[in-house]
Design a protein around this motif. Structure first.
Motif, short mmCIF file in Angstrom:
data_model
loop_
_atom_site.label_atom_id
_atom_site.label_comp_id
_atom_site.label_asym_id
_atom_site.label_seq_id
_atom_site.Cartn_x
_atom_site.Cartn_y
_atom_site.Cartn_z
N ASP A 83 0.81 -1.21 0.00
CA ASP A 83 0.00 0.00 0.00
C ASP A 83 0.85 1.27 0.00
N GLU A 84 1.94 1.26 0.75
CA GLU A 84 2.78 2.45 0.84
C GLU A 84 3.29 2.89 -0.54
N HIS A 85 3.45 1.94 -1.44
CA HIS A 85 4.10 2.22 -2.73
C HIS A 85 3.15 2.23 -3.91
N LEU A 116 14.52 10.83 1.00
CA LEU A 116 15.46 9.71 0.89
C LEU A 116 15.00 8.50 1.70
N ASP A 117 14.47 8.70 2.89
CA ASP A 117 14.04 7.56 3.70
C ASP A 117 12.98 6.75 2.96
N TYR A 118 12.02 7.47 2.37
CA TYR A 118 11.01 6.75 1.59
C TYR A 118 11.64 6.06 0.39
N ARG A 119 12.55 6.75 -0.27
CA ARG A 119 13.22 6.18 -1.44
C ARG A 119 13.95 4.89 -1.07
N MET A 120 14.57 4.84 0.09
CA MET A 120 15.27 3.63 0.51
C MET A 120 14.28 2.47 0.70
N ARG A 121 13.12 2.79 1.27
CA ARG A 121 12.11 1.74 1.43
C ARG A 121 11.62 1.26 0.07
N TRP A 122 11.41 2.20 -0.85
CA TRP A 122 11.00 1.82 -2.21
C TRP A 122 12.05 0.92 -2.86
#
Length: 250
Positions: A83-85, A116-122
């Protein structure tokens, strides 16, 4: 087969320019686009002989991807089922008997790396996603991956160090992706070539000066290396701040 990937930076805008000319001239088996920036029903493309698959962002005028293909897939999947992505229209997966085709528009880490934190999770989720696909069959994925992997992948590496798209964290994520069993097709053919870019800022006459970045890719599972015949960057094609990239296979 011929594959094209192009971040069009707004499909409605580029349709008023040269998109259809490029599309018809390239005559690709798969034509993947990113950053369509539209919602369902906002364009009606007539592409005889092609199946059309669209993934739209919830947010209007933002992100979005599409694939136009001559080959009807077995299945179509939108997003990663996370869901986050899955609210920004960034991923489409087509399944065929022997391989998957994935188009991806990777999130930008933004100014001062505020995302960046979201990008790392992606990046972690995407690596896990394509790795799971590869356990089933071969994978070809493409798109604006928003990272210049090595210093030779952008003009001004020193001044851009720690900027979005050339942070150590993003580059390491791409390294880990390749180590998971994947091949950067352009570097497979041209491991040391410099000055080959797919995106240029609209500022400072960057494109005229070829002060660009190579952030658009075709990446394949390693088992496909014997079938790769050509990878190229069509940097003479205008219309967007990105240019199309090409993969051909036998």
């Amino acid at each position: 087969m011929k594959f094209i990937s192009w971040n069009v930076n707004g499909l409605r805008a580029i349709l008023k320019k040269n998109f259809m000319d490029v599309f018809e001239e390239q005559d690709a088996d798969f034509f993947c686009v990113q950053e369509t920036k539209l919602q369902a029903g906002q364009v009606d493309l007539e592409l005889p002989g092609y199946h059309q698959y669209w993934n739209y962002a919830d947010r209007k005028g933002y992100s979005g991807t599409a694939i136009f293909t001559k080959h009807e897939p077995l299945t179509v999947r939108y997003g990663m089922d996370i869901d986050e992505h899955d609210h920004e229209g960034r991923l489409i997966t087509l399944e065929y008997p022997d391989f998957y085709v994935v188009t991806c528009y990777t999130p930008n880490s933004q100014t001062k790396l505020k995302r960046l934190d979201y990008r790392m999770r992606w990046d972690t989720a995407f690596r896990n996603y394509v790795t799971e696909l590869y356990k089933v069959k071969s994978v070809i994925f493409c798109g604006d991956l928003n990272v210049a992997h090595e210093a030779i992948d952008l003009k001004n590496d020193q001044s851009n160090h720690h900027n979005a798209g050339f942070s150590d964290e993003e580059r390491e994520q791409f390294t880990q992706l390749l180590k998971a069993g994947f091949t950067d097709s352009f570097r497979y053919f041209y491991p040391d070539q410099t000055g080959s870019y797919s995106w240029w800022s609209y500022r400072f006459n960057a494109r005229a000066n070829n002060a660009g970045w190579r952030i658009d890719y075709f990446v394949t599972s390693n088992d496909l290396q014997p079938k790769l015949t050509r990878a190229s960057i069509l940097n003479d094609i205008m219309g967007s701040d990105h240019c199309p990239v090409v993969l051909e296979t036998n």
